[in-house]
Write a protein that holds these residues in place. Structure first.
Motif, PDB file in Angstrom:
ATOM      1  N   VAL A  10       0.831  -1.194   0.000  1.00  0.00           N
ATOM      2  CA  VAL A  10       0.000   0.000   0.000  1.00  0.00           C
ATOM      3  C   VAL A  10       0.870   1.250   0.000  1.00  0.00           C
ATOM      4  CG1 VAL A  10      -1.919  -1.178   1.138  1.00  0.00           C
ATOM      5  CG2 VAL A  10      -0.280   0.058   2.535  1.00  0.00           C
ATOM      6  N   GLY A  11       0.394   2.246  -0.713  1.00  0.00           N
ATOM      7  CA  GLY A  11       1.176   3.473  -0.783  1.00  0.00           C
ATOM      8  C   GLY A  11       0.406   4.588  -1.447  1.00  0.00           C
ATOM      9  N   SER A  49      -4.327   6.826  -2.818  1.00  0.00           N
ATOM     10  CA  SER A  49      -3.957   5.468  -2.421  1.00  0.00           C
ATOM     11  C   SER A  49      -3.775   4.534  -3.605  1.00  0.00           C
ATOM     12  CB  SER A  49      -5.057   4.865  -1.547  1.00  0.00           C
ATOM     13  OG  SER A  49      -4.888   5.259  -0.233  1.00  0.00           O
ATOM     14  N   VAL A  51      -3.144   0.326  -3.949  1.00  0.00           N
ATOM     15  CA  VAL A  51      -3.055  -0.939  -3.221  1.00  0.00           C
ATOM     16  C   VAL A  51      -2.781  -2.046  -4.224  1.00  0.00           C
ATOM     17  CG1 VAL A  51      -4.256  -2.562  -1.708  1.00  0.00           C
ATOM     18  CG2 VAL A  51      -4.770  -0.124  -1.565  1.00  0.00           C
ATOM     19  N   ILE A  73       1.602  -6.562   5.394  1.00  0.00           N
ATOM     20  CA  ILE A  73       1.242  -5.303   4.745  1.00  0.00           C
ATOM     21  C   ILE A  73       2.552  -4.541   4.628  1.00  0.00           C
ATOM     22  CG2 ILE A  73       0.061  -3.083   4.937  1.00  0.00           C
ATOM     23  CD1 ILE A  73      -2.237  -4.541   6.357  1.00  0.00           C
ATOM     24  N   SER A  75       4.005  -1.044   3.514  1.00  0.00           N
ATOM     25  CA  SER A  75       3.458   0.293   3.286  1.00  0.00           C
ATOM     26  C   SER A  75       4.539   1.339   3.073  1.00  0.00           C
ATOM     27  CB  SER A  75       2.581   0.697   4.472  1.00  0.00           C
ATOM     28  OG  SER A  75       2.026   1.976   4.244  1.00  0.00           O
ATOM     29  N   GLU A  77       4.065   4.392   3.538  1.00  0.00           N
ATOM     30  CA  GLU A  77       3.747   5.558   4.333  1.00  0.00           C
ATOM     31  C   GLU A  77       2.919   5.118   5.553  1.00  0.00           C
ATOM     32  OE1 GLU A  77       1.907   9.275   5.435  1.00  0.00           O
ATOM     33  OE2 GLU A  77       0.821   7.496   4.792  1.00  0.00           O
ATOM     34  N   GLU A  80      -1.019   5.151   5.470  1.00  0.00           N
ATOM     35  CA  GLU A  80      -1.546   4.085   4.603  1.00  0.00           C
ATOM     36  C   GLU A  80      -1.518   2.740   5.331  1.00  0.00           C
ATOM     37  OE1 GLU A  80      -2.989   4.384   1.466  1.00  0.00           O
ATOM     38  OE2 GLU A  80      -2.826   6.522   1.878  1.00  0.00           O
ATOM     39  N   ALA A  81      -0.476   2.493   6.122  1.00  0.00           N
ATOM     40  CA  ALA A  81      -0.398   1.251   6.915  1.00  0.00           C
ATOM     41  C   ALA A  81      -1.573   1.201   7.885  1.00  0.00           C
ATOM     42  CB  ALA A  81       0.923   1.181   7.674  1.00  0.00           C
ATOM     43  N   TYR A  84      -5.084   0.392   6.345  1.00  0.00           N
ATOM     44  CA  TYR A  84      -5.372  -0.981   5.896  1.00  0.00           C
ATOM     45  C   TYR A  84      -5.132  -2.041   6.967  1.00  0.00           C
ATOM     46  CZ  TYR A  84      -5.994   0.987   1.320  1.00  0.00           C
ATOM     47  OH  TYR A  84      -6.464   1.731   0.263  1.00  0.00           O
ATOM     48  N   ILE A  94       3.486  -5.887   9.728  1.00  0.00           N
ATOM     49  CA  ILE A  94       3.514  -4.675   8.909  1.00  0.00           C
ATOM     50  C   ILE A  94       4.970  -4.255   8.743  1.00  0.00           C
ATOM     51  CG2 ILE A  94       2.973  -2.206   8.830  1.00  0.00           C
ATOM     52  CD1 ILE A  94       0.326  -2.816  10.173  1.00  0.00           C
ATOM     53  N   VAL A  96       6.825  -0.954   7.275  1.00  0.00           N
ATOM     54  CA  VAL A  96       6.404   0.391   6.858  1.00  0.00           C
ATOM     55  C   VAL A  96       7.559   1.391   6.835  1.00  0.00           C
ATOM     56  CG1 VAL A  96       5.680   0.986   9.222  1.00  0.00           C
ATOM     57  CG2 VAL A  96       4.667   2.224   7.288  1.00  0.00           C
TER      58      VAL A  96
END
Length: 193
Positions: A10-11, A49, A51, A73, A75, A77, A80-81, A84, A94, A96
């Motif tokens: 995600v970003g 966003s 994804v 996940i 990410s 940023e 964004e983490a 989601y 995660i 990130v």
């Protein structure tokens, strides 16, 4: 038993999420897995966003990851983490980038960027590996390699040799950017846990 692993990347548009997902997908394909990659775009061209779902296993039937299914996940940023986090499995991880990129409501003054997101997620029992990927990318020679720094960090949690990741990067990155991206990967991977 067909074990399928789920990774969400995600970003924010323009950060290189596509190259990150292609690199991960290449590593998985080279390892002999069935891989499905699916992109869900927000206003990606305008900093919205982005994804990407990456699913792999012996046989993958759907490219979509539902809430509570993501093993990882990744990410670009912190916000964004956090956005989601409900997609993460109970024992998921995660990875990130600590960089803060203000979304449009924050830029226009309609909202404030939430504080202490990392601590908030950790307090909720979520495993968060937060890294200043931008500094590492700049150290590698270009701020644009944050995506590969993140892949380096993710690689710490996966059972694929460093050489497999480097080989994927060599297949996907233009020759003039290859050395910088290899360095970015190694910096992101850091000292192995």
């Amino acid at each position: 038993m067909n074990m399928v692993k789920n990774i969400m990347i995600v970003g924010v548009g323009g950060q290189g999420a596509l190259l990150a997902s292609k690199t991960l997908g290449q590593v998985l394909l080279d390892a002999g897995y069935d891989v499905k990659v699916s992109e869900v775009h927000g206003m990606s061209q305008r900093g919205g966003s982005v994804v990407t779902y990456v699913r792999y296993g012996d046989k993958v039937y759907s490219p979509i990851i539902d809430k509570g299914e993501a093993d990882f996940i990744v990410s670009f940023e912190m916000l964004e983490a956090a956005r989601y986090v409900d997609y993460l499995k109970k024992d998921g991880q995660i990875v990130v980038n600590t960089q803060q990129i203000d979304p449009m409501p924050v830029i226009t003054g309609a909202a404030k960027y939430p504080e202490n997101l990392e601590k908030t997620m950790q307090a909720a029992g979520i495993k968060v590996d937060a890294v200043d990927c931008l500094s590492l990318a700049e150290k590698a020679g270009t701020a644009k390699s944050v995506n590969i720094v993140l892949m380096g960090r993710l690689s710490r949690y996966m059972d694929f040799a460093e050489e497999a990741w480097i080989k994927a990067i060599e297949k996907l990155v233009k020759p003039q950017f290859l050395e910088m991206n290899k360095k970015a990967f190694v910096l992101g991977r850091g000292d192995i846990l």
